[in-house]
Design a protein around this motif. Sequence first.
Motif, PDB file in Angstrom:
ATOM      1  N   SER A 100       0.775  -1.219   0.004  1.00 22.44           N
ATOM      2  CA  SER A 100       0.050   0.053  -0.073  1.00 22.44           C
ATOM      3  C   SER A 100       0.931   1.364  -0.074  1.00 22.44           C
ATOM      4  CB  SER A 100      -0.839   0.086   1.396  1.00 22.44           C
ATOM      5  OG  SER A 100      -1.709   0.986   1.324  1.00 22.44           O
ATOM      6  N   PRO A 101       0.458   2.321  -0.769  1.00 26.58           N
ATOM      7  CA  PRO A 101      -0.563   2.475  -1.733  1.00 26.58           C
ATOM      8  C   PRO A 101      -0.628   1.451  -2.933  1.00 26.58           C
ATOM      9  CG  PRO A 101       0.807   4.509  -1.978  1.00 26.58           C
ATOM     10  CD  PRO A 101       1.432   3.505  -0.697  1.00 26.58           C
ATOM     11  N   GLN A 102      -1.569   1.147  -3.627  1.00 27.52           N
ATOM     12  CA  GLN A 102      -1.629   0.294  -4.814  1.00 27.52           C
ATOM     13  C   GLN A 102      -0.501   0.488  -5.686  1.00 27.52           C
ATOM     14  OE1 GLN A 102      -5.069   0.051  -7.567  1.00 27.52           O
ATOM     15  NE2 GLN A 102      -5.423  -1.830  -7.036  1.00 27.52           N
ATOM     16  N   THR A 103       0.180  -0.486  -6.286  1.00 28.62           N
ATOM     17  CA  THR A 103       1.280  -0.304  -7.213  1.00 28.62           C
ATOM     18  C   THR A 103       0.799  -1.319  -8.280  1.00 28.62           C
ATOM     19  OG1 THR A 103       2.919   0.248  -5.410  1.00 28.62           O
ATOM     20  CG2 THR A 103       3.857  -0.387  -7.666  1.00 28.62           C
ATOM     21  N   VAL A 104       0.377  -0.805  -9.427  1.00 26.82           N
ATOM     22  CA  VAL A 104      -0.099  -1.397 -10.409  1.00 26.82           C
ATOM     23  C   VAL A 104       1.092  -1.628 -11.400  1.00 26.82           C
ATOM     24  CG1 VAL A 104      -1.383  -1.338 -12.568  1.00 26.82           C
ATOM     25  CG2 VAL A 104      -2.346  -0.638 -10.332  1.00 26.82           C
ATOM     26  N   VAL A 105       1.235  -2.980 -11.987  1.00 20.41           N
ATOM     27  CA  VAL A 105       2.435  -3.349 -12.594  1.00 20.41           C
ATOM     28  C   VAL A 105       1.949  -3.638 -14.163  1.00 20.41           C
ATOM     29  CG1 VAL A 105       3.882  -4.220 -10.839  1.00 20.41           C
ATOM     30  CG2 VAL A 105       2.244  -5.855 -12.059  1.00 20.41           C
ATOM     31  N   TRP A 106       0.567  -3.673 -14.481  1.00 24.80           N
ATOM     32  CA  TRP A 106       0.226  -4.104 -15.914  1.00 24.80           C
ATOM     33  C   TRP A 106      -1.193  -3.833 -16.072  1.00 24.80           C
ATOM     34  CZ3 TRP A 106      -3.339  -7.826 -17.779  1.00 24.80           C
ATOM     35  CH2 TRP A 106      -3.273  -8.070 -19.143  1.00 24.80           C
ATOM     36  N   ILE A 107      -1.533  -3.357 -17.282  1.00 22.57           N
ATOM     37  CA  ILE A 107      -2.784  -3.048 -17.565  1.00 22.57           C
ATOM     38  C   ILE A 107      -3.256  -3.294 -18.854  1.00 22.57           C
ATOM     39  CG2 ILE A 107      -4.611  -1.001 -17.910  1.00 22.57           C
ATOM     40  CD1 ILE A 107      -2.433   0.730 -16.156  1.00 22.57           C
ATOM     41  N   ALA A 108      -4.616  -4.314 -18.774  1.00 19.09           N
ATOM     42  CA  ALA A 108      -4.805  -4.575 -20.217  1.00 19.09           C
ATOM     43  C   ALA A 108      -5.502  -3.634 -21.174  1.00 19.09           C
ATOM     44  CB  ALA A 108      -5.949  -5.778 -19.910  1.00 19.09           C
ATOM     45  N   ASN A 109      -6.380  -2.871 -20.614  1.00 19.61           N
ATOM     46  CA  ASN A 109      -7.208  -1.963 -21.595  1.00 19.61           C
ATOM     47  C   ASN A 109      -6.768  -0.732 -21.255  1.00 19.61           C
ATOM     48  OD1 ASN A 109      -8.362  -2.493 -19.119  1.00 19.61           O
ATOM     49  ND2 ASN A 109      -9.986  -1.187 -19.426  1.00 19.61           N
ATOM     50  N   ARG A 110      -5.367  -0.141 -21.686  1.00 19.71           N
ATOM     51  CA  ARG A 110      -5.012   1.017 -21.286  1.00 19.71           C
ATOM     52  C   ARG A 110      -5.611   2.266 -22.066  1.00 19.71           C
ATOM     53  NH1 ARG A 110       1.844   1.103 -21.765  1.00 19.71           N
ATOM     54  NH2 ARG A 110       1.386   3.038 -20.406  1.00 19.71           N
ATOM     55  N   ARG A 111      -5.912   1.911 -23.267  1.00 18.32           N
ATOM     56  CA  ARG A 111      -6.486   2.611 -24.218  1.00 18.32           C
ATOM     57  C   ARG A 111      -8.101   2.759 -24.135  1.00 18.32           C
ATOM     58  NH1 ARG A 111      -2.542   4.286 -28.130  1.00 18.32           N
ATOM     59  NH2 ARG A 111      -0.855   2.682 -28.138  1.00 18.32           N
ATOM     60  N   SER A 112      -8.526   1.641 -23.557  1.00 15.96           N
ATOM     61  CA  SER A 112     -10.196   1.604 -23.844  1.00 15.96           C
ATOM     62  C   SER A 112     -10.595   1.395 -22.180  1.00 15.96           C
ATOM     63  CB  SER A 112     -10.503   0.457 -24.566  1.00 15.96           C
ATOM     64  OG  SER A 112      -9.943   0.748 -25.952  1.00 15.96           O
ATOM     65  N   PRO A 113     -10.806   2.251 -21.474  1.00 18.10           N
ATOM     66  CA  PRO A 113     -11.469   2.146 -19.970  1.00 18.10           C
ATOM     67  C   PRO A 113     -12.764   1.865 -20.134  1.00 18.10           C
ATOM     68  CG  PRO A 113     -10.998   4.555 -20.460  1.00 18.10           C
ATOM     69  CD  PRO A 113     -10.491   3.502 -21.582  1.00 18.10           C
ATOM     70  N   ILE A 114     -13.227   1.088 -18.995  1.00 18.12           N
ATOM     71  CA  ILE A 114     -14.753   0.903 -18.694  1.00 18.12           C
ATOM     72  C   ILE A 114     -15.360   2.156 -18.206  1.00 18.12           C
ATOM     73  CG2 ILE A 114     -16.399  -0.410 -17.504  1.00 18.12           C
ATOM     74  CD1 ILE A 114     -14.758  -2.736 -17.789  1.00 18.12           C
ATOM     75  N   THR A 115     -16.371   2.740 -18.921  1.00 17.26           N
ATOM     76  CA  THR A 115     -16.894   3.815 -18.338  1.00 17.26           C
ATOM     77  C   THR A 115     -18.148   3.633 -17.672  1.00 17.26           C
ATOM     78  OG1 THR A 115     -17.619   4.535 -20.449  1.00 17.26           O
ATOM     79  CG2 THR A 115     -15.388   5.440 -19.763  1.00 17.26           C
ATOM     80  N   THR A 116     -18.840   2.430 -17.935  1.00 20.56           N
ATOM     81  CA  THR A 116     -20.078   2.049 -17.183  1.00 20.56           C
ATOM     82  C   THR A 116     -19.938   1.357 -16.130  1.00 20.56           C
ATOM     83  OG1 THR A 116     -20.316   0.018 -18.532  1.00 20.56           O
ATOM     84  CG2 THR A 116     -21.042   2.147 -19.712  1.00 20.56           C
ATOM     85  N   ARG A 117     -21.085   0.959 -15.127  1.00 20.25           N
ATOM     86  CA  ARG A 117     -21.124   0.364 -14.160  1.00 20.25           C
ATOM     87  C   ARG A 117     -20.826  -1.085 -14.230  1.00 20.25           C
ATOM     88  NH1 ARG A 117     -26.470   1.682 -10.915  1.00 20.25           N
ATOM     89  NH2 ARG A 117     -25.491   0.368  -9.603  1.00 20.25           N
ATOM     90  N   PHE A 118     -21.134  -1.781 -15.262  1.00 24.48           N
ATOM     91  CA  PHE A 118     -21.045  -3.132 -15.796  1.00 24.48           C
ATOM     92  C   PHE A 118     -19.929  -3.426 -16.725  1.00 24.48           C
ATOM     93  CE2 PHE A 118     -25.367  -1.943 -14.798  1.00 24.48           C
ATOM     94  CZ  PHE A 118     -25.537  -2.601 -13.672  1.00 24.48           C
ATOM     95  N   GLY A 119     -19.468  -4.680 -16.729  1.00 24.70           N
ATOM     96  CA  GLY A 119     -18.441  -5.316 -17.492  1.00 24.70           C
ATOM     97  C   GLY A 119     -17.844  -6.554 -17.112  1.00 24.70           C
TER      98      GLY A 119
END
Length: 884
Positions: free
Chosen positions: A83-102
């Motif tokens: 902590s704090p959260q340390t992110v090392v990889w992201i799948a959808n860097r260019r296309s985030p989810i902007t809705t409540r579902f997915g």
Amino acid sequence: MRRGLSHDVDSCSSSAALLLLLLLLLATLFSISGGADTLTPDLPLLVDGSTTLTSAGGTFQLGFFNPSGSTNRYVGIWYNRISPQTVVWIANRRSPITTRFGNLSLTTTGALVLTDGNSSILWTSGAPDSSLSNPVAQLFDDGNFAVHESGSGGSDGFAWQSFDFPTDTQLPGMILGRRRLRNGTDLDINITASTSDSDPTPGPFVYGLDLRGDPQLFIWSGTEQYWRAGPWNGRWFSGVPEMVDTANGLLRFDVGPNQTTYFRSDQSSALLRFVMHSSGTVELNVWLESRQSWNRIWYAPKDLCDSLSSCGPNGYCRQIITPQCVCLQGFHPRSPTNWRLRDGTGGCLRTTPLDCRNGTDGFVILRNIKLPDTSRSMVSASLSLDQCRSLCLNNCNCTAYAASNISDGSNGCITWTTSLTDITVYQSSVGQDLYVRLAAADLDSDTSSDRRQNHFVVIIVTLVVSIVVLSCLAFCLWRRMKKRGADIIEATEENDLDLPLFDLGTIRNATFNFSSQNKLGEGGFGPVYRGKIGEDQEIAVKRLSKTSTQGLNEFKNEVTLIAKLQHRNLVRLLGCCVQEEERILVYEYMPNGSLDILLFGYLEVITASSPFPDKKERSSMSLTTFLALDIQELDQIINLLLLFYLDEVKGTILDWRTRYNIIVGIARGLLYLHHDSRFRIIHRDLKASNILLDKDMDPKISDFGMARIFGGDESEANTRRVVGTYGYMSPEYIMDGIFSIKSDVFSFGVLVLEIISGKKNRGVYHGSHNSNLLGHIWNLWKESQCMDFVDKNIGHSFSEIEVLRCIKIGLLCVQDRAEDRPTMPLVLTMLSSTGDIALLPEPKQPGFFSKRDLMSEIYLSSSMSNHQDSSASNQITITNIEGR
């Protein structure tokens, strides 16, 4: 009829809602539960955060997350217990989810698919490079997320893996470079910085391997090369000597023809990561469990020499030393005018053409360097160094050669047939040897630069014009210095100090006869030079200026005082020299310089110590004075232009953990001076420029020229001559000449607040109140908005409680009344405490009152105007912050 229709519609709507709710419930029931490490086609990962994957050893987690400051959702991998959260990889860097579902799901063919609430595909891994009958996607304890055949554990290879598609982080075991997939295609693997901390969209900076010639690590900014690590030489990358023998055994590299990988050493369980920041900096971090924070081991770029080809073709860059750009022996500047203005990007031209036909060419050795760009070089790994020399001589286009592997002697061969670019000469004994080909006429002469010739012309003219005036002045000064110098020697001998006396010849050799290229800076005492004695002992040489009026007293004070002091947080005096009218102090060398430069930036510090006169003084200058000053101004302006770039880079060195350790180290040094040494010592000039940093960034208090020794029963004293630096001096010292250990405590408090804010106390930080730094933080403290005070360069990885504790301690130390301030033992107790900061005493108003400031200015003005009046009852000497 209408009533019945309405009832039917309502029934249909209710049924649809119930069906949707049922589907969501079923999806939840049949989704992955927290703690599993495997994704299967029938168990999706939901966006609501209720489900995650956790690697078998518990090191990593995979799931949906929000970046700090963003409401967008991404699929990522992060450290599970950090902590704090340390992110090392992201799948959808260019296309985030902007809705409540997915959800993230795995198809029966082995493709990972991310969809939003509208079932739109936002990201997919694509078809795997091999067919699978029963695919699973598994999160491993090294941070790799891979698709493979169920039951195989990946032993037969992965059909797809996240390690092949990194984001901004390289983990141990992840390659950079080119990898051949099982379907026969080649995949180029780099890491790419995010646009910002809140937006993981790929930014312009890319870190990866250039496979042309002898492969090298590069940072690119868009399509432009930004920084070069150089080729692998068997022990380190040529441009990263700090990682000699792979960071002291913490990690090891595996470098092949088309790829490079790093691993944790067999003895190390440390968490390591290379991360590419949005600012264009790449750094190696290690997680310190004891401190619960990331510690930076290495980073790049960090200085002007790291700027790609900053000195152009056939020039080389020297770290620290000015001018930084120098032509290779046998070459001269392409543009002498630009070269004198410190613009070396045009590079250098060969002075004498090579004579390949008659075989009279030879080689000059350039030692301890970062090898030139190898993008267009030729490598022959099987040749010896002698064979490499012959190969180069027999090729009329060959311009230089070097060993390609130094892990076991010097083996292998790199040859260049183009201009030599991006060379750095290191100050310490690291780096490699480069053999530069020259014509016979240039082998025994160094025609590297005509800058010296031009400066010599100006200096000679200046000396000729001013010889009459200066000779009279020099004679008077010589007589005065001789008499006072004899007094100093006598006083030194009387004290019978256990302090080595250095021979003047030894010091001259160590500093290249006090060469301007070895000059680190200059203060009231005189210039300070960097030197080297023997094979590896680096020293800092403080030379009393011939025109210094205060330096002789400082010299005597330091020789008789600091020689008696031994503490890890005090700079160590190695010896002195009192020979041939020279008064010299020899200290241990501090590689990271003074705190003020790292804290406030090069430009701020150099400008603060600028010797430029104002317009009124300049208009009344004599021709002699103006000519002498013109050279200094030119060097000063050029240095400012060069160092402007470094301000942004240097600001990132001081993370919170480093700053906190510096605060504690200074406190321990003061505790020793005030309470634990043989004598009670008041420093009287504690400031950021007098805090030096060693190779481990540990602080050491320096410059004891103004210090005073107290007797055993003394607690305070009064002086008629106030000395120090405005902004660090306590109110009672400025106003009444009273100094005590509480005076140093006040200076320490100012230092603490400067370290936290990254700003000087002397400055206006709230125009409507005309507040300096102390006034600014006091207003923020009363309004409970202290986090606005924290330097933005600290980053986000710090404890707010710890920062607030240090701010409160700093405010306690700068209270207006000396009796209210804590002593250093109490300060250290408060710093080491982990209890509620509310238990600490509440600070009273600091010594920053507008009335007091006004009176101080009047007092300073009056004192300075009467400085030459021997009948004046009080005198004050204000010391400006000087660059080192």
